[in-house]
Design an enzyme around this catalytic site. Structure first.
Site, PDB file in Angstrom:
ATOM      1  N   PRO A 285       0.743  -1.193   0.030  1.00 52.81           N
ATOM      2  CG  PRO A 285      -0.595  -1.424   1.841  1.00 52.81           C
ATOM      3  CD  PRO A 285       0.557  -2.069   0.904  1.00 52.81           C
ATOM      4  CD  GLU A 286       2.414   3.289  -4.601  1.00 48.01           C
ATOM      5  OE1 GLU A 286       2.526   4.474  -4.991  1.00 48.01           O
ATOM      6  OE2 GLU A 286       2.291   2.263  -5.468  1.00 48.01           O
TER       7      GLU A 286
END
Length: 298
Positions: A2-3
């Site tokens: 996840p960014e």
DNA sequence: ATGTGTTCCTGTCCGC
DNA sequence: TGCGGACAGGAACACA
């Protein structure tokens, strides 16, 4: 992992279960995530009340108040990084809830944990489970007052959605850099929170080719790039992040920004820029795939 | 100092 | 259907 947009979405999703709530119990099933968890990790969460949920770059920062509000205790912050495959899932034991109480105790909850569930806890408002197949995720407990000194946070660059990240700041950080702009934007010291997806998307939006040397980007291009970084992150957060493979929101729902990708994962498909007519290409830079349009990104 | 390649771990997908 | 290899959202580390 996840960014930034995915971590921000998870942060928001955890608030109903955690914010202002007390940790009734916590169970740790594996202490060996990316780095070893601190001593007595679960025990130190138990009894604590959550004062705030914050985010710095891709780190979740969960501020705790010591059990009983002990004024002598130094408040700690629970730091969590989701790595590539980390997930926080909130469940409310629907259908199992007992009147006035949260249904499953620690032993019953632990007994039904799924593969790669590494941490579980309950508050008055719900149960939170951390699941991470690849175990690239990490957690720590650190004195809140000294959080900026944590080794993982100390050298991070500006938050891209804050005023600290501007065309001017980006230009200064890129000056003299010979590494490709793609690698520079992935460097968390230049700007914090971007990963492979949003770097590809921001470069497409600003029409900059990923192989260009960071120091060779013009001032006008840097202005476009800084604006594109902010715009793509804001749009992704509004969409609840991008759901690929492992990522889910804390409420179990999928984000939908993946449908808005212009280049990521679209090799050999048509460029979405009107009248461009180019075809998306993939190139490997420092071991990562870069997706871009060779026709309109220069 | 700056830049690139390797590594940690597991799951999935694709071609044979 | 099985099997091997490539690849995956991160980032610390070793090395040139």
């Amino acid at each position: 992992m996840p960014e930034l947009p995915e971590v921000e979405t998870v942060r928001r999703g955890l608030e109903p279960a955690l914010l202002g709530r007390r940790v009734l119990w916590a169970r740790l099933f594996r202490p060996d995530l990316r780095w070893p968890l601190p001593e007595r990790f679960a025990e130190r969460l138990e009894g604590a009340r959550v004062r705030a949920l914050r985010r710095r770059s891709k780190y979740l920062l969960i501020d705790l108040e010591a059990p009983g509000g002990d004024p002598a205790a130094r408040p700690e912050t629970w730091m969590a990084h989701l790595g590539m495959s980390g997930r926080f899932v909130v469940s409310d034991d629907a259908g199992e809830r007992l009147p006035g109480a949260f249904a499953l105790g620690p032993n019953a909850a632990a007994a039904r944990r799924a593969a790669h569930d590494h941490l579980m806890l309950a508050t008055e408002a719900g149960r939170v489970t951390y699941n991470d197949a690849r175990r690239f995720g990490a957690m720590d407990l650190w004195p809140t007052a000294d959080l900026d000194a944590h080794p993982a946070l100390a050298r991070l660059g500006p938050e891209p959605l804050s005023d600290a990240f501007s065309a001017r700041a980006l230009g200064e950080a890129l000056a003299g850099r010979r590494s490709p702009i793609k690698a520079a934007l992935l460097d968390q010291r230049i700007v914090a929170g971007l990963g492979n997806i949003y770097v590809c998307e921001a470069l497409w939006r600003s029409r900059i080719a990923p192989e260009r040397a960071g120091g060779a980007i013009s001032a006008a291009e840097i202005r476009r790039l800084a604006a594109a970084v902010k715009a793509v992150l804001e749009a992704a957060i509004a969409a609840g992040g991008s759901s690929l493979r492992d990522y889910r929101r804390a409420d179990g729902e999928l984000g939908y920004f993946q449908h808005a990708f212009a280049v990521y994962g679209r090799e050999s498909e048509a460029c979405k820029r009107p009248r461009c007519g180019g075809e998306i290409a993939r190139l490997v830079q420092s071991g990562r795939s870069s997706f871009y349009c060779p026709r309109c990104q220069r």
